[in-house]
Design an enzyme around this catalytic site. Sequence first.
Site, PDB file in Angstrom:
ATOM      1  N   SER A 179       3.404  -2.172 -10.193  1.00 44.73           N
ATOM      2  CA  SER A 179       3.688  -3.656  -9.935  1.00 44.73           C
ATOM      3  C   SER A 179       2.546  -4.471  -9.962  1.00 44.73           C
ATOM      4  O   SER A 179       1.818  -4.572 -10.849  1.00 44.73           O
ATOM      5  CB  SER A 179       4.461  -3.777  -8.567  1.00 44.73           C
ATOM      6  OG  SER A 179       5.419  -5.026  -8.923  1.00 44.73           O
ATOM      7  N   ASP A 212      14.790  -2.926 -13.706  1.00 45.01           N
ATOM      8  CA  ASP A 212      13.800  -3.531 -13.558  1.00 45.01           C
ATOM      9  C   ASP A 212      13.612  -4.928 -14.527  1.00 45.01           C
ATOM     10  O   ASP A 212      13.560  -4.799 -15.767  1.00 45.01           O
ATOM     11  CB  ASP A 212      12.477  -2.641 -13.502  1.00 45.01           C
ATOM     12  CG  ASP A 212      11.379  -3.314 -13.375  1.00 45.01           C
ATOM     13  OD1 ASP A 212      11.163  -4.465 -12.678  1.00 45.01           O
ATOM     14  OD2 ASP A 212      10.067  -2.738 -13.312  1.00 45.01           O
ATOM     15  N   HIS A 254      12.532  -0.886 -10.167  1.00 40.98           N
ATOM     16  CA  HIS A 254      11.568  -1.150  -9.684  1.00 40.98           C
ATOM     17  C   HIS A 254      11.012  -0.670  -8.350  1.00 40.98           C
ATOM     18  O   HIS A 254      11.642  -0.742  -7.366  1.00 40.98           O
ATOM     19  CB  HIS A 254      11.294  -2.838 -10.018  1.00 40.98           C
ATOM     20  CG  HIS A 254       9.917  -3.266  -9.561  1.00 40.98           C
ATOM     21  ND1 HIS A 254       9.196  -3.671 -10.637  1.00 40.98           N
ATOM     22  CD2 HIS A 254       9.236  -3.832  -8.501  1.00 40.98           C
ATOM     23  CE1 HIS A 254       7.773  -3.905 -10.224  1.00 40.98           C
ATOM     24  NE2 HIS A 254       8.121  -4.155  -9.039  1.00 40.98           N
TER      25      HIS A 254
END
Length: 349
Positions: free
Chosen positions: A191, A288, A318
């Site tokens: 991320s 995601d 995610h």
Amino acid sequence: MASWLQKLIVQLALARSDDALLKASGGEARTVRGMTLDPRFQFLEFQARKRGVNWAEMTPAILRQQTDAGSAIFGGSAVGGVRVEKVYITGRSHSVPCRLYLPQIRDNSAAMLVYYHFGGGVIGSLETCHRFCSMIAKEAGAPVLSVDYRLAPEHRFPAGLDDATAAYLWAVDNAARYGAPVGKAAVGGDSMGGNFAAVIAQQQRGSAPRAHPPVLQLLIYPGLDFVSDTASMHDFADAWPLTSQTIEFFLRHYLPDDFDPAEPRLSPGRTEDLTKLPTALVYTAGFDMLLDQGEAYADRLEQAGVRVVRHRFESLPHGFVAFPAASPTAEQAIRRIARETAAALKGAA
């Protein structure tokens, strides 16, 4: 932090059959774009929606506490054969705390990896990637440096990126002390951590003055474009744990006033020239918001002549690196990424 009782209750809930979990989560499997969400994550998403989030009253401190509690419940068991040390790296104005993972069985051909955790630059900690970093260190026989970079809003952009860069340069200088090839290191993260890894790979490429190019970049569901308006930003805007409201919360706290979010230091996916970058391992999650930008970046890297190893984990959301104990599918995914990263670290040196 989560109590042992909370952890037990969650474990028992997730131990039910797929059919039982789907029945407890609305009755039907959640399918989007032909991809079906893992039943355990569908159950967690369903529970999160029932509770809801009062974003008007949410603060970074509360969200950090919730993230830490999630790590305690879903972080998974310890990995044997790896020793952990605390190290402090001198930044521009302070020391950056880090966690160094040292495998008992070394492979001196494997490059050192510098890893950055998730959290939008606002939340997250070394705990969210603890099991994963341990697995890579053990699998590769290489040192892994996990960086506790500064968070916003106490320290807005680019403070976290500055810490990430300082840690990378320290690793380049000190790799040999820990049995890794001299003067080399790799970068990686999930991320926002993947964002840092991509930015550092771009900034340190061979054409830059006094550059120290990474030997590898590991990008796991990376945030690469903060003005992205791709289909996945809408298709998964309500997907747990990263929603459109969560991203708005992060950006509000992370960015300085009047900063352009399209600037390549924040949105490396908008950099036009992607040539001469190191081999990239790019892993995306099906459910995601960032799916499309991660895959588009992998496409562009390949078009620029960069070697890319890529995979989409279609049934996962995610943030799955932080949830290995939530589902066997998540554990299998991080084991695969650890194996492939280890192989690349050995080949990159």
